[in-house]
Motif scaffolding. Structure first.
Motif: not given
Length: 180
Positions: A28, A52, A83, A85, A113, A116, A118, A124
């Motif tokens: 990622h 997330n 992550f 999102s 990261f 993206s 989730v 992802n």
């Protein structure tokens, strides 16, 4: 001698790949970077807290406690992975704005990261695996997935689970005390 070296290298390589058991067999892109991180290579054998995140959410202040957890337990093998999102429409479109919230406003030093999905069909691959293994789908921002060192045991914690002083921190302590 060369033959022994090649056979040893093959054995070690296959051990590393099998250690991920497909959960971390994923790369990622880092937040505000073009660099992609191979999660297996970088984090295999660590206790992972995968979260997330969203920069404009009522739970965004949890970044402070997530950072405190990371600082408190990283020497024992804990890595927090963030992550971002926009699945719930509470993340900036710009990675620069997301990075400012994380790094400047909250002082995050754990790996973050690129944004993206989730949740749902477009999640992802890592979050699809986390949802399958924990039998928990992400229903809001700041869902937390605790992954044991072996990469097989996954425990889910919802948005309301405070990072410090509760069930999540106790689960982290148990996971860190497992054989390395």
């Amino acid at each position: 001698m060369i033959r022994f070296f090649l056979i040893s290298l093959l054995f070690v390589s296959s051990s590393v790949f099998s250690a991920c058991d497909n959960l971390l067999d994923y790369s990622h892109q880092q937040l505000r970077s073009n660099e992609k991180i191979d999660l297996c290579e970088r984090y295999s054998g660590k206790v992972l807290l995968i979260v997330n995140t969203a920069s404009k959410c009522g739970f965004t202040p949890q970044f402070e406690q997530l950072e405190a957890l990371y600082q408190r337990y990283r020497a024992e093998g804990l890595v927090v992975l963030g992550f971002p999102s926009d699945n719930f429409f509470q993340e900036y479109d710009s990675s620069e704005e997301t990075a400012e919230v994380c790094y400047v406003n909250y002082g995050v030093t754990f790996p973050m990261f690129a944004s993206s999905n989730v949740h749902g069909r477009d999640a992802n691959p890592l979050f699809r695996q986390l949802s399958e293994r924990s039998d928990t789908s992400v229903k809001w921002n700041f869902y937390k997935f605790l992954v044991a060192r072996d990469g097989k045991h996954v425990e889910a914690f919802n948005s309301r689970s405070e990072p410090l002083g509760g069930a999540l921190e106790q689960a982290i302590k148990r996971a860190l005390s497992q054989d390395q």
